[in-house]
Design an enzyme around this catalytic site. Structure first.
Site, mmCIF file in Angstrom:
data_model
loop_
_atom_site.group_PDB
_atom_site.id
_atom_site.type_symbol
_atom_site.label_atom_id
_atom_site.label_comp_id
_atom_site.label_asym_id
_atom_site.label_seq_id
_atom_site.Cartn_x
_atom_site.Cartn_y
_atom_site.Cartn_z
ATOM 1 N N ASP A 95 -14.904 -3.492 2.242
ATOM 2 C CA ASP A 95 -13.512 -2.962 2.218
ATOM 3 C C ASP A 95 -13.246 -2.174 3.483
ATOM 4 O O ASP A 95 -13.569 -0.990 3.551
ATOM 5 C CB ASP A 95 -13.341 -2.044 1.007
ATOM 6 C CG ASP A 95 -11.902 -1.504 0.882
ATOM 7 O OD1 ASP A 95 -10.988 -2.021 1.543
ATOM 8 O OD2 ASP A 95 -11.711 -0.559 0.129
ATOM 9 N N ASP B 211 -7.915 -8.210 1.115
ATOM 10 C CA ASP B 211 -8.373 -6.826 0.931
ATOM 11 C C ASP B 211 -8.922 -6.621 -0.477
ATOM 12 O O ASP B 211 -8.807 -5.534 -1.041
ATOM 13 C CB ASP B 211 -7.237 -5.847 1.200
ATOM 14 C CG ASP B 211 -7.754 -4.398 1.207
ATOM 15 O OD1 ASP B 211 -9.000 -4.232 1.364
ATOM 16 O OD2 ASP B 211 -6.961 -3.463 1.036
ATOM 17 N N HIS C 254 -7.751 -4.922 6.973
ATOM 18 C CA HIS C 254 -7.645 -3.612 7.622
ATOM 19 C C HIS C 254 -8.999 -3.162 8.169
ATOM 20 O O HIS C 254 -10.045 -3.417 7.602
ATOM 21 C CB HIS C 254 -7.007 -2.565 6.684
ATOM 22 C CG HIS C 254 -7.776 -2.196 5.441
ATOM 23 N ND1 HIS C 254 -8.765 -1.218 5.458
ATOM 24 C CD2 HIS C 254 -7.697 -2.632 4.170
ATOM 25 C CE1 HIS C 254 -9.233 -1.067 4.205
ATOM 26 N NE2 HIS C 254 -8.612 -1.930 3.423
ATOM 27 N N HIS D 251 -15.292 1.619 -2.276
ATOM 28 C CA HIS D 251 -15.164 3.056 -1.960
ATOM 29 C C HIS D 251 -16.429 3.832 -2.358
ATOM 30 O O HIS D 251 -16.348 5.028 -2.664
ATOM 31 C CB HIS D 251 -13.956 3.694 -2.679
ATOM 32 C CG HIS D 251 -12.649 3.168 -2.227
ATOM 33 N ND1 HIS D 251 -11.468 3.611 -2.743
ATOM 34 C CD2 HIS D 251 -12.322 2.203 -1.310
ATOM 35 C CE1 HIS D 251 -10.444 2.960 -2.165
ATOM 36 N NE2 HIS D 251 -10.954 2.106 -1.292
ATOM 37 N N GLU E 18 -4.898 1.904 6.285
ATOM 38 C CA GLU E 18 -4.555 1.270 5.000
ATOM 39 C C GLU E 18 -4.962 2.152 3.838
ATOM 40 O O GLU E 18 -4.228 2.298 2.867
ATOM 41 C CB GLU E 18 -5.266 -0.088 4.857
ATOM 42 C CG GLU E 18 -4.895 -0.864 3.596
ATOM 43 C CD GLU E 18 -5.624 -0.414 2.343
ATOM 44 O OE1 GLU E 18 -5.098 -0.679 1.222
ATOM 45 O OE2 GLU E 18 -6.681 0.214 2.450
ATOM 46 N N GLU E 19 -6.164 2.747 3.920
ATOM 47 C CA GLU E 19 -6.674 3.502 2.777
ATOM 48 C C GLU E 19 -5.843 4.739 2.481
ATOM 49 O O GLU E 19 -5.990 5.345 1.422
ATOM 50 C CB GLU E 19 -8.137 3.916 3.039
ATOM 51 C CG GLU E 19 -9.106 2.747 3.152
ATOM 52 C CD GLU E 19 -9.320 1.995 1.841
ATOM 53 O OE1 GLU E 19 -10.112 1.041 1.823
ATOM 54 O OE2 GLU E 19 -8.683 2.348 0.824
#
Lengths: 428, 24
Positions: A258, A320, A246, A390, A292-293
């Site tokens: 990510d 991912d 993504h 994140h 996606e997140e």
């Protein structure tokens, strides 16, 4: 020796470090790519050009709608028992506080069970969750549901220990969810260190007061695109092996790991195959997901649009969970399909990564896997991955070109061989 | 027309095994 040719080209040949360098170009130019942000749309346009210039086929953007949430300014200061500014990251979809912030006493708990046991104490408090890290999938429930569980009991905000196995005072953000009928309260993550400190203070009977300010705001859904490119199949062009990662990220760091890594090794897989003049019998389709997140929002709309052709999907793949040195392929499918994938992974002997594990999955491909399509993902170094996940540390500094080369080689061999086999993978 | 199968006989699996080995 197609497999060896792909491995040599990716790990030892001219394509060495290409995916790393391509990724660096994008993340240095665009930065983090939050759902709904201009950065994300800029990244999608750049990728559209990249894939066309790379000579891939059928390059196009499929329009979707994705959530648009912005962080704004945020801060948290512990006022009692002593004054200390705390690093926080508001959680995706959280509401903001009033401009003057929320100043309230803290109730520290280490689990949802303890919160229930101490429910009468929660009213008017800021609930701090100091839940221990077990693994990501079970511990993330505190980030996702922390606000709702606290709000049910009259709490005015929630602060949740970052979901990570390792911390150097690094807050980790991520999506969280509200629930109909439950008041919405601001929610943010704090560092492991501050969560443990407040837990310690509380155990000594200290009264803890925090002033929390959050400027978070949600906006109407934004226009975005899933980015698609192909190597069209020579014999069964309507049948597909889907390779993906993504493009969106959180608004921290550079979104390099990510999921820049996953997106760019997926692109690299097609580039490697094209470089070698290979064209599999089935279409090899690269999809770079958006949103996606926020819970696989872009991918869900792709699934809705394309599920009519589900019987033509032989394998769906998403990377991912990091592109460090993979230890193998995760796979979900029938026993026979698994046996076939074990044969495919033997081809990776030259780089000594031949294992097939369970639980092939990905937020964006799970829609297909739940409907019976075999699915695959990379098993990677999850301790390292979730240490940076994140957080502001998700930058090119954590990425390694040689490891990306190996990950891309594995991804390319698997996708090419499955796409070129005479028959599709069987399903149970 | 999709041609995935719901199962694979042992002989077919043997053929698939040989097909995959040819990529190595």
């Amino acid at each position: 020796d197609v497999a060896k040719a792909i491995i040599n080209h990716a790990v030892y040949g001219k394509a060495q470090n290409r995916s790393y360098e391509r990724l660096a170009l994008l993340v240095y130019a665009v930065g983090p790519r939050l759902s709904g942000s201009k950065n994300l749309e800029k990244a999608i346009q750049i990728m559209y050009q990249n894939l066309r210039e790379d000579g891939l086929e059928n390059v196009h953007l499929e329009p979707v709608k994705i959530p648009h949430w912005e962080r704004g300014e945020e801060s948290a200061v512990m006022l009692e028992p002593r004054i200390q500014k705390m690093a926080i990251l508001g959680l995706g979809s959280s509401i903001g506080t009033p401009p003057e912030g929320i100043t309230a006493e803290v109730l520290v708990v280490t689990s949802f069970d303890e919160l229930q046991r101490r429910a009468p104490e929660a009213r008017g408090k800021i609930v701090v969750y100091n839940q221990p890290y077990v693994n990501y999938s079970s511990t993330v429930l505190y980030r996702v549901r922390g606000a709702v569980e606290a709000a049910r009991l009259g709490a005015v905000a929630s602060l949740i220990r970052s979901v990570t196995p390792f911390s150097i005072y690094s807050p980790h953000t991520g999506i969280q969810e509200y629930q109909d009928g439950v008041p919405k309260i601001p929610t943010a993550c704090i560092t492991v260190e501050d969560a443990e400190m407040m837990s310690g203070m509380a155990s000594y009977g200290a009264r803890i007061i925090i002033q929390l300010k959050m400027g978070a705001k949600s906006y109407p859904d934004a226009d975005s695109f899933n980015t698609v490119a192909e190597i069209i199949g020579s014999k069964y062009p309507e049948q597909v092996v889907l390779v993906s990662g993504h493009l969106d990220s959180w608004d921290v760091g550079q979104g390099a790991m990510d999921d820049g890594g996953g997106a760019f090794i997926s692109w690299e897989a097609l580039s490697l195959i094209k470089d070698l003049g290979l064209r599999p019998k089935r279409t090899l389709r690269l999809v770079l997901w958006t949103g996606e997140e926020q819970g696989g929002v872009g991918a869900f709309q792709y699934y809705q649009l394309h599920k009519a052709n589900i019987s033509n999907y032989s394998l769906v793949m998403e990377s991912d969970s990091g592109t460090f040195l993979p230890s193998g392929l995760q796979f979900t499918g029938s026993d026979k399909a698994r046996a076939i994938m074990e044969e495919v992974m033997r081809l990776l002997q030259p780089i000594n990564i031949t294992q097939v594990f369970r639980n092939g999955e990905g937020t964006d491909i799970n829609y297909w896997i739940q409907d019976g399509v075999p699915g695959a993902s990379l098993l990677d170094d999850l301790y390292k991955y979730f240490s940076f996940h994140h957080s502001h540390g998700d930058t090119m500094t954590v990425m390694d070109p040689k490891e990306m080369n190996v990950a891309a080689a594995l991804w390319a061999v698997v996708s090419y061989v499955v796409a070129d086999m005479e028959e599709m993978l069987p399903r149970s | 027309k999709a041609i995935y199968r719901n199962d694979v006989s042992q002989s077919a699996f043997q053929e698939i095994k040989e097909e995959i080995a040819s990529y190595g």
